[in-house]
Design an enzyme around this catalytic site. Structure first.
Site, PDB file in Angstrom:
ATOM      1  N   ASP A  41       1.132  -1.153  -0.024  1.00 22.85           N
ATOM      2  CA  ASP A  41      -0.085  -0.383   0.333  1.00 22.85           C
ATOM      3  C   ASP A  41       1.238   1.209  -0.231  1.00 22.85           C
ATOM      4  O   ASP A  41       1.230   2.007   1.113  1.00 22.85           O
ATOM      5  CB  ASP A  41      -1.392   0.240   1.701  1.00 22.85           C
ATOM      6  CG  ASP A  41      -2.053  -0.623   1.193  1.00 22.85           C
ATOM      7  OD1 ASP A  41      -2.245  -1.899   2.178  1.00 22.85           O
ATOM      8  OD2 ASP A  41      -3.088  -0.670   0.448  1.00 22.85           O
ATOM      9  N   ASP A 180     -10.636  -4.257  -0.911  1.00 21.72           N
ATOM     10  CA  ASP A 180      -9.145  -4.333   0.145  1.00 21.72           C
ATOM     11  C   ASP A 180      -9.425  -2.957   1.008  1.00 21.72           C
ATOM     12  O   ASP A 180     -10.610  -2.050   0.847  1.00 21.72           O
ATOM     13  CB  ASP A 180      -8.377  -3.311  -0.671  1.00 21.72           C
ATOM     14  CG  ASP A 180      -7.280  -2.810   0.503  1.00 21.72           C
ATOM     15  OD1 ASP A 180      -5.893  -2.172   0.257  1.00 21.72           O
ATOM     16  OD2 ASP A 180      -7.242  -3.171   1.333  1.00 21.72           O
TER      17      ASP A 180
HETATM   18  C1  DX5 Z   1      -6.129   1.172   3.222  1.00 20.72           C
HETATM   19  C2  DX5 Z   1      -5.102  -0.562   3.595  1.00 20.72           C
HETATM   20  C3  DX5 Z   1      -5.845  -1.094   4.018  1.00 20.72           C
HETATM   21  C4  DX5 Z   1      -5.355  -2.252   4.090  1.00 20.72           C
HETATM   22  C5  DX5 Z   1      -5.679  -3.615   4.501  1.00 20.72           C
HETATM   23  O1  DX5 Z   1      -6.093   2.286   2.755  1.00 20.72           O
HETATM   24  O2  DX5 Z   1      -4.869  -0.472   1.638  1.00 20.72           O
HETATM   25  O3  DX5 Z   1      -6.625  -1.569   3.302  1.00 20.72           O
HETATM   26  O4  DX5 Z   1      -4.472  -2.544   2.856  1.00 20.72           O
HETATM   27  O5  DX5 Z   1      -6.109  -3.491   5.597  1.00 20.72           O
HETATM   28  P1  DX5 Z   1      -6.926  -4.472   6.677  1.00 20.72           P
HETATM   29  O6  DX5 Z   1      -7.220  -5.550   6.377  1.00 20.72           O
HETATM   30  O7  DX5 Z   1      -6.317  -4.112   7.638  1.00 20.72           O
HETATM   31  O8  DX5 Z   1      -8.166  -3.448   6.576  1.00 20.72           O
END
Ligand code: DX5
Length: 223
Positions: A41, A180
């Site tokens: 990310d 995501d």
């Molecule tokens: C948000 C990020 C999150 C991350 C995943 O910008 O992209 O979504 O990847 O985080 P969790 O699985 O903890 O929501």
């Protein structure tokens, strides 16, 4: 022509939630769990109110043998994507909301040597993604407001996933459908059933007492 794509869904841990003091250990744990694809990310502190990783984290994951998508949550995707292609990201995903010319950026990513992904935030209608269905290797439906891990899954995003799967099947396309945000043991089945075949999880994996077991449990729910 309607063709339902037969492809194994993938659990894609997000290293945003890994122990940043031991990312290597986190990646090793993911290998042990049978994970082959991780997500990096990338946040610029402008498109989203958080600052995260640069291309060296893609290099690290590639050195460990993973398939890597770089999710660019940045306001300047045309400037930034070459850095991640250079780092050998397999897929570089840009946000529709940040592009001045979506088709041009997607084509430029492919020309530079990576596969291209297009992401939309929760408030963005799925039509903005459908318009580019024939130009992408992956569609990313955010199921949280981008910027931070550990947020609550937005189940009302699932009609977007269903619409993308219908379009992919109707047109015989093969792009990945990625979700995501807030993917965990309670939400992953709904996302998979709606048609997601790439499921990003951060806190549900790396925030668990045993990330290997947590990843294995989630993988068991998408096959
Ligand atoms: C948000 C990020 C999150 C991350 C995943 O910008 O992209 O979504 O990847 O985080 P969790 O699985 O903890 O929501």
């Amino acid at each position: 022509m309607t063709m339902t794509l037969k492809r194994a869904a993938q659990l894609v841990p997000s290293i945003l939630s890994a122990d940043l003091g031991d990312i290597g250990g986190g990646l090793t744990a993911m290998k042990e769990a049978g994970v082959t694809w991780v997500s990096v990310d990338v946040m610029d502190g402008h498109f989203v109110p958080n600052l995260s990783f640069g291309p060296d984290f893609v290099r690290l994951a590639k050195r460990e043998g993973f398939f890597v998508d770089a999710h660019l949550m940045v306001s300047n995707p045309d400037t930034a994507f070459p850095w991640f292609v250079d780092a050998k990201a397999d897929i570089v995903t840009v946000h529709q909301e940040a592009c001045t010319d979506v088709s041009r950026t997607l084509a430029a990513i492919r020309k530079a040597g990576a596969k291209c992904g297009l992401a939309i935030k929760p408030k963005t209608p799925v039509e903005k993604l459908l318009a580019h269905a024939a130009e992408i290797d992956m569609a990313l439906v955010m199921t949280v407001e981008p910027g931070f891990g550990g947020q609550k899954f937005m189940a009302d995003m699932m009609p977007k996933v269903e619409a993308l799967r219908r379009e992919r099947d109707a047109k015989g396309l093969e792009f990945w459908i990625q979700v995501d945000g807030g993917i965990n043991r309670d939400t992953i089945a709904a996302a998979y059933k709606s048609g997601a075949d790439s499921l990003v999880a951060g806190n549900a994996v790396f925030g668990a007492p045993n990330p290997v077991d947590a990843a294995r449990e989630l993988i068991g729910k998408i096959g």
